[in-house]
Design a protein around this motif. Structure first.
Motif, mmCIF file in Angstrom:
data_model
loop_
_atom_site.group_PDB
_atom_site.id
_atom_site.type_symbol
_atom_site.label_atom_id
_atom_site.label_comp_id
_atom_site.label_asym_id
_atom_site.label_seq_id
_atom_site.Cartn_x
_atom_site.Cartn_y
_atom_site.Cartn_z
ATOM 1 N N PHE A 15 5.365 4.932 12.347
ATOM 2 C CA PHE A 15 4.491 3.765 12.280
ATOM 3 C C PHE A 15 4.680 2.998 10.973
ATOM 4 O O PHE A 15 4.807 1.772 10.976
ATOM 5 N N GLY A 16 4.693 3.708 9.863
ATOM 6 C CA GLY A 16 4.826 3.047 8.566
ATOM 7 C C GLY A 16 6.118 2.268 8.449
ATOM 8 O O GLY A 16 6.124 1.096 8.059
ATOM 9 N N THR A 43 4.171 -9.153 0.573
ATOM 10 C CA THR A 43 5.129 -8.304 1.294
ATOM 11 C C THR A 43 5.546 -7.111 0.435
ATOM 12 O O THR A 43 5.835 -6.040 0.970
ATOM 13 N N GLY A 44 5.546 -7.285 -0.860
ATOM 14 C CA GLY A 44 5.831 -6.158 -1.743
ATOM 15 C C GLY A 44 4.791 -5.057 -1.605
ATOM 16 O O GLY A 44 5.123 -3.868 -1.511
ATOM 17 N N MET A 45 3.524 -5.439 -1.569
ATOM 18 C CA MET A 45 2.460 -4.440 -1.391
ATOM 19 C C MET A 45 2.564 -3.763 -0.035
ATOM 20 O O MET A 45 2.400 -2.548 0.073
ATOM 21 N N TRP A 46 2.820 -4.546 1.013
ATOM 22 C CA TRP A 46 3.009 -3.942 2.334
ATOM 23 C C TRP A 46 4.179 -2.966 2.305
ATOM 24 O O TRP A 46 4.097 -1.875 2.882
ATOM 25 N N GLY A 47 5.260 -3.334 1.643
ATOM 26 C CA GLY A 47 6.423 -2.452 1.569
ATOM 27 C C GLY A 47 6.117 -1.139 0.874
ATOM 28 O O GLY A 47 6.585 -0.076 1.299
ATOM 29 N N ILE A 48 5.329 -1.194 -0.176
ATOM 30 C CA ILE A 48 4.963 0.040 -0.897
ATOM 31 C C ILE A 48 4.062 0.913 -0.033
ATOM 32 O O ILE A 48 4.307 2.114 0.128
ATOM 33 N N GLY A 52 6.556 2.815 2.583
ATOM 34 C CA GLY A 52 6.696 3.725 1.446
ATOM 35 C C GLY A 52 5.796 4.935 1.552
ATOM 36 O O GLY A 52 6.244 6.077 1.658
ATOM 37 N N ALA A 53 4.506 4.713 1.534
ATOM 38 C CA ALA A 53 3.549 5.825 1.502
ATOM 39 C C ALA A 53 3.533 6.616 2.810
ATOM 40 O O ALA A 53 3.479 7.850 2.775
ATOM 41 N N TRP A 91 11.310 2.685 -0.409
ATOM 42 C CA TRP A 91 10.435 1.558 -0.123
ATOM 43 C C TRP A 91 9.473 1.267 -1.267
ATOM 44 O O TRP A 91 9.035 0.129 -1.445
ATOM 45 N N PHE A 92 9.135 2.281 -2.066
ATOM 46 C CA PHE A 92 8.330 2.003 -3.261
ATOM 47 C C PHE A 92 9.101 1.061 -4.183
ATOM 48 O O PHE A 92 8.532 0.129 -4.751
ATOM 49 N N VAL A 93 10.397 1.288 -4.322
ATOM 50 C CA VAL A 93 11.224 0.424 -5.174
ATOM 51 C C VAL A 93 11.400 -0.949 -4.527
ATOM 52 O O VAL A 93 11.242 -1.982 -5.185
ATOM 53 N N LEU A 94 11.722 -0.975 -3.233
ATOM 54 C CA LEU A 94 11.903 -2.258 -2.551
ATOM 55 C C LEU A 94 10.641 -3.109 -2.620
ATOM 56 O O LEU A 94 10.708 -4.312 -2.909
ATOM 57 N N GLY A 95 9.504 -2.490 -2.340
ATOM 58 C CA GLY A 95 8.243 -3.233 -2.388
ATOM 59 C C GLY A 95 7.924 -3.731 -3.784
ATOM 60 O O GLY A 95 7.503 -4.878 -3.964
ATOM 61 N N ASN A 96 8.122 -2.880 -4.774
ATOM 62 C CA ASN A 96 7.883 -3.281 -6.165
ATOM 63 C C ASN A 96 8.809 -4.429 -6.562
ATOM 64 O O ASN A 96 8.373 -5.413 -7.159
ATOM 65 N N ASN A 97 10.082 -4.307 -6.231
ATOM 66 C CA ASN A 97 11.045 -5.352 -6.580
ATOM 67 C C ASN A 97 10.732 -6.670 -5.886
ATOM 68 O O ASN A 97 10.845 -7.737 -6.494
ATOM 69 N N ARG A 98 10.323 -6.594 -4.630
ATOM 70 C CA ARG A 98 9.966 -7.818 -3.903
ATOM 71 C C ARG A 98 8.730 -8.437 -4.538
ATOM 72 O O ARG A 98 8.671 -9.642 -4.770
ATOM 73 N N GLY A 99 7.723 -7.623 -4.808
ATOM 74 C CA GLY A 99 6.485 -8.122 -5.382
ATOM 75 C C GLY A 99 6.674 -8.790 -6.730
ATOM 76 O O GLY A 99 5.968 -9.735 -7.070
#
Length: 191
Positions: A15-16, A43-48, A52-53, A91-99
């Motif tokens: 799901f995530g 989208t960065g927060m959603w990615g994390i 990610g989580a 995804w923690f990195v991808l989301g952070n980088n996008r954000g």
């Protein structure tokens, strides 16, 4: 020590990741919503928090269940634990980088490693006879191939990445549905 559990924590990981792909995919394929600082932060927060989580949580549960408590015995679940954990962390990195609107070019090297991980996953699940999850790893391999070229600036690759994100995201939603129904109701949907 503990009884083998039939309740493998797969649905939360599927799901995530599927949610993340369905958020990122339309932006890459259709340019919607148009990227700006606020959209990238969202989208960065959603990615994390979703891919990610949720995946990291599923991966840790699988590893702990297999190694410490030995409640999950199906050997291919080791690959699922590895994949959920590794993809979740990335995804923690991808989301952070996008954000933070950071440069995507370093993703090219990451794509090589995750393409290899995806190929290992597809081989393991196809050899184990689980074509539905093997097919998921085909989608993942295609994602990292497209992302490699998007990361180095090939414009058409971003649209291809969006398409593969959407298709793979929809397949992940099916895997989540099948997991939830099979584990909750004892159905035998393809998983």
């Amino acid at each position: 020590m503990f009884a083998v559990s039939p309740f493998v924590p797969l649905a939360i990981g599927f799901f995530g990741l599927g949610t993340g792909y369905l958020i990122y995919g339309p932006q890459e394929l259709f340019g919607w919503p148009r990227r700006d600082a606020k959209v990238d932060a969202a989208t960065g927060m959603w990615g994390i928090w979703l891919p990610g989580a949720c995946q990291l949580f599923a991966g840790i549960l699988l590893f702990v269940g297999m190694t410490w408590f030995q409640v999950f015995k199906d050997a291919p679940l080791y690959m699922a634990a590895l994949a959920f954990s590794a993809y979740g962390i990335h995804w923690f990195v991808l989301g952070n980088n996008r954000g933070k609107q950071l440069d995507a070019r370093p993703n090219a090297g990451m794509c090589v490693a995750y393409f290899i991980l995806s190929v290992v996953g597809l081989l393991i699940f196809f050899i184990a006879g689980d074509w539905a999850v093997g097919l998921l790893f085909v989608g993942l391999a295609l994602i990292y191939a497209a992302d490699f070229f998007a990361s180095i600036g090939v414009k058409a690759a971003e649209r291809a990445l969006g398409l593969v994100h959407i298709v793979t995201g929809l397949w992940l939603m099916w895997l989540m549905i099948a997991s939830a129904f099979n584990f909750s109701l004892g159905t035998h949907l393809v998983l």
